[in-house]
Design a protein around this motif. Structure first.
Motif, PDB file in Angstrom:
ATOM      1  N   UNK A 115     -79.091-104.752 112.324  1.00  0.00           N
ATOM      2  CA  UNK A 115     -79.149-104.109 111.017  1.00  0.00           C
ATOM      3  C   UNK A 115     -79.327-102.628 111.293  1.00  0.00           C
ATOM      4  N   UNK A 116     -78.311-101.831 110.970  1.00  0.00           N
ATOM      5  CA  UNK A 116     -78.318-100.406 111.278  1.00  0.00           C
ATOM      6  C   UNK A 116     -78.862 -99.608 110.102  1.00  0.00           C
ATOM      7  N   UNK A 117     -79.873 -98.780 110.396  1.00  0.00           N
ATOM      8  CA  UNK A 117     -80.454 -97.887 109.397  1.00  0.00           C
ATOM      9  C   UNK A 117     -80.406 -96.475 109.986  1.00  0.00           C
ATOM     10  N   UNK A 118     -79.246 -95.815 109.910  1.00  0.00           N
ATOM     11  CA  UNK A 118     -79.080 -94.505 110.565  1.00  0.00           C
ATOM     12  C   UNK A 118     -79.911 -93.424 109.886  1.00  0.00           C
ATOM     13  N   UNK A 136     -70.615-101.885 112.254  1.00  0.00           N
ATOM     14  CA  UNK A 136     -70.197-102.721 111.126  1.00  0.00           C
ATOM     15  C   UNK A 136     -68.737-103.124 111.279  1.00  0.00           C
ATOM     16  N   UNK A 137     -67.894-102.158 111.665  1.00  0.00           N
ATOM     17  CA  UNK A 137     -66.469-102.434 111.843  1.00  0.00           C
ATOM     18  C   UNK A 137     -66.229-103.447 112.959  1.00  0.00           C
ATOM     19  N   UNK A 138     -67.099-103.434 113.965  1.00  0.00           N
ATOM     20  CA  UNK A 138     -66.971-104.383 115.072  1.00  0.00           C
ATOM     21  C   UNK A 138     -67.368-105.801 114.651  1.00  0.00           C
ATOM     22  N   UNK A 139     -68.026-105.911 113.517  1.00  0.00           N
ATOM     23  CA  UNK A 139     -68.415-107.232 113.024  1.00  0.00           C
ATOM     24  C   UNK A 139     -69.716-107.757 113.576  1.00  0.00           C
ATOM     25  N   UNK A 198     -78.438-113.355 111.083  1.00  0.00           N
ATOM     26  CA  UNK A 198     -78.640-114.378 112.113  1.00  0.00           C
ATOM     27  C   UNK A 198     -78.019-115.713 111.721  1.00  0.00           C
ATOM     28  N   UNK A 199     -77.704-115.872 110.441  1.00  0.00           N
ATOM     29  CA  UNK A 199     -77.064-117.116 109.996  1.00  0.00           C
ATOM     30  C   UNK A 199     -75.540-117.038 110.034  1.00  0.00           C
ATOM     31  N   UNK A 200     -75.010-115.850 110.294  1.00  0.00           N
ATOM     32  CA  UNK A 200     -73.564-115.630 110.259  1.00  0.00           C
ATOM     33  C   UNK A 200     -72.946-115.990 111.615  1.00  0.00           C
ATOM     34  N   UNK A 201     -72.214-117.064 111.675  1.00  0.00           N
ATOM     35  CA  UNK A 201     -71.617-117.521 112.933  1.00  0.00           C
ATOM     36  C   UNK A 201     -70.565-116.558 113.455  1.00  0.00           C
ATOM     37  N   UNK A 202     -69.873-115.857 112.570  1.00  0.00           N
ATOM     38  CA  UNK A 202     -68.860-114.907 113.005  1.00  0.00           C
ATOM     39  C   UNK A 202     -69.501-113.697 113.688  1.00  0.00           C
ATOM     40  N   UNK A 203     -70.652-113.263 113.190  1.00  0.00           N
ATOM     41  CA  UNK A 203     -71.388-112.182 113.845  1.00  0.00           C
ATOM     42  C   UNK A 203     -71.773-112.596 115.257  1.00  0.00           C
TER      43      UNK A 203
END
Length: 401
Positions: A321-324, A337-340, A363-368
Motif C-alpha cells: 500500500x503506497x502512501x507517497x 500500481x501499474x505493475x499490479x 492480501x486477498x487479491x490472488x492476482x496481486x
C-alpha cells in the motif's frame, strides 16, 4: 570478472540513507576484487562506509540531513538549491583531499555535483550511480520543461539557474545544466527495470539497469515471525519523512487487535510511542527495524514508496500500500500500481478504515500475489552487485606495463 590490476576508485555521496545504502554492496564487491576505494562522505556515515572496506574521506556538508527534514522547505527551488550550494562549497575541499591521491576512476551518487567535475579536471573516467528512476527519451519535454518554466517564474529560480550554469562553465564542463545530472555519459541504475517509468524509452547505451544491490544485511539483525501470526504487516515511511503521529495512530486503530494480524510499526526518530496512545499486544513499535529481514516474512507492506523500500517490496514479492510523501515517491507509487502489486492511498485520505480496507483487500487479491511472485523471479535474474562492479571495472583506463 576480476581486474588484473588493483585500481584506486573514488566514490562520492551525501549523508542520506537513500543515497548511500544502494551503493554499499557495490563498494564492498569492488574492495573484495582487490581495488582500493576512497569514499567521500560526511562523518555521520563514515562508520557505515568503512564497514565495506572502503576508506572514508570525510568532508563537511551543508545539505539538510534526515535529522531535519523540515529544512527542505516546500517548493521546487527549496529542494534544488541545497545540492548546488553544497557542491560549490565542498568542491575545493574535495579537490584538496585527493590532490596527492588521484583516483583512476570516479563514481558517484546523482546528488554529488563535485564528482563529475573532479573527474573532468583529473582526466579520468566517470560513472554515475542512480538509486532511483532515470531520464527517458522525451523526459526533457514531459518533465524537465515544466520544472524549468517554474524556476524561470521567480527571481530566485532564475538566479539559481544562472549561478549553476556559471559554475559549470567555470569548471570547463561545456554542457547545459539541464543535462548535468539527468544525462550522464554513463550511468549504472541501481533499481529493477520494473520500477522505471517508461523503461522502454530509456537509452540503454547510457543507462544500464542492474537491479537491486541489497546484500545479506546480516549486520542489521534478523526478525522472527511471531508464532500464531496469520498475517504480518510492516509499516514504514523510511527515515526522513516520519514526523507523522496522526498516521501512526490511524495504523494502530486500523490493525490493533485485528484477529490473526501482527503489525511491525516503524515510527522513526521524531515520534514518541507515547503519542500513539495505548498499543495493542499485536503491534510492535520501533524507531528503526531491519526492513528487508521483515519483508522476507511479511504478507503486506505500507510504504512511502521510496526507491529503496519499493524495490525491497518487489524483491520479496510483498503486496504494498503506497502512501507517497515527496519527490520521486509519487512516480514510484504510480509504477507499483501499474505493475499490479500495489494500491495507492494519498496521505490526506488516510483513515483507520481506509487503511484496513486497502490492506486486507491487497492480501486477498490472488492476482496481486501472482504478479508479485512473477516480478520477484524476474528481479532475481538481474545482474545486481556483480554486474555493477563489472561495468565499473570495464570503465577503468587501460594500463601499460
Amino acid at each position: 570478472m576480476t581486474s588484473p590490476q588493483r585500481a584506486h576508485i573514488a566514490m562520492f555521496s551525501i549523508a542520506a540513507h537513500g543515497h548511500v545504502n544502494p551503493s554499499l554492496e557495490v563498494i564492498r564487491e569492488l574492495v573484495a576484487r582487490g581495488h582500493r576505494v576512497s569514499y567521500a562522505i560526511p562523518a555521520s556515515f563514515a562508520e557505515k562506509v568503512a564497514a565495506t572496506g572502503a576508506e572514508p574521506v570525510i568532508y563537511t556538508s551543508t545539505i539538510p540531513t534526515d535529522d531535519d527534514p523540515d529544512a527542505w522547505g516546500t517548493e521546487l527551488i527549496d529542494n534544488l538549491e541545497p545540492f548546488l550550494a553544497d557542491g560549490m562549497q565542498s568542491l575545493p575541499h574535495l579537490a584538496e583531499a585527493f590532490e596527492d591521491d588521484r583516483p583512476d576512476l570516479v563514481i558517484s551518487d546523482i546528488t554529488s555535483y563535485p564528482a563529475p567535475i573532479l573527474a573532468h579536471r583529473w582526466g579520468v573516467p566517470y560513472l554515475q550511480l542512480s538509486p532511483n528512476m532515470v531520464a527517458w527519451d522525451g523526459y526533457e519535454e514531459e518533465v524537465g520543461a515544466a520544472q524549468t518554466a517554474q524556476l524561470e517564474e521567480s527571481e530566485r529560480g532564475r538566479a539559481y539557474r544562472t549561478r549553476f550554469q556559471a559554475w559549470l562553465d567555470e569548471n570547463g564542463m561545456d554542457l547545459p545544466l539541464d543535462r548535468f545530472v539527468v544525462r550522464p555519459e554513463r550511468s549504472i541504475v541501481l533499481i529493477p527495470k520494473a520500477l522505471q517509468l517508461f523503461a522502454d524509452r530509456v537509452d540503454e547505451s547510457a543507462f544500464t539497469f542492474v537491479g537491486a544491490c541489497q546484500g545479506e544485511r546480516a549486520d542489521q539483525g534478523d526478525w522472527e515471525r511471531p508464532a500464531g501470526a496469520e498475517k504480518v504487516l510492516l509499516v514504514s515511511l523510511g527515515s526522513a519523512n516520519t514526523k507523522q503521529p496522526g498516521f501512526y495512530r490511524a495504523c494502530v486503530e486500523a490493525f490493533g487487535d485485528l484477529p490473526g494480524w501482527h503489525v511491525v510499526l516503524q515510527i522513526g526518530k521524531f515520534v514518541d510511542p507515547s503519542e500513539l496512545g495505548e498499543i495493542p499486544g499485536n503491534i510492535e513499535v520501533h524507531p528503526w527495524v531491519p526492513q528487508l529481514a521483515i519483508l522476507k516474512k511479511a504478507d503486506a507492506f505500507i510504504t512511502h514508496a521510496g526507491a529503496g523500500g519499493s524495490q525491497e517490496g518487489l524483491a520479496t514479492g510483498t503486496p504494498m500500500l503506497a502512501i507517497p510523501l515527496a519527490v520521486d515517491q509519487f512516480g514510484n507509487a504510480d509504477t507499483l500500481v501499474q505493475l499490479g502489486v500495489a494500491r495507492r492511498l494519498p496521505m490526506e485520505d488516510v483513515t483507520a478504515e481506509a487503511l484496513r480496507e486497502a490492506v486486507t483487500a491487497l492480501v486477498a487479491d490472488l492476482e496481486v500475489a501472482r504478479r508479485g511472485e512473477e516480478i520477484k523471479q524476474d528481479m532475481a535474474k538481474e545482474g545486481g552487485t556483480h554486474q555493477a562492479a563489472d561495468i565499473i571495472e570495464s570503465a577503468l583506463p587501460a594500463r601499460t606495463a
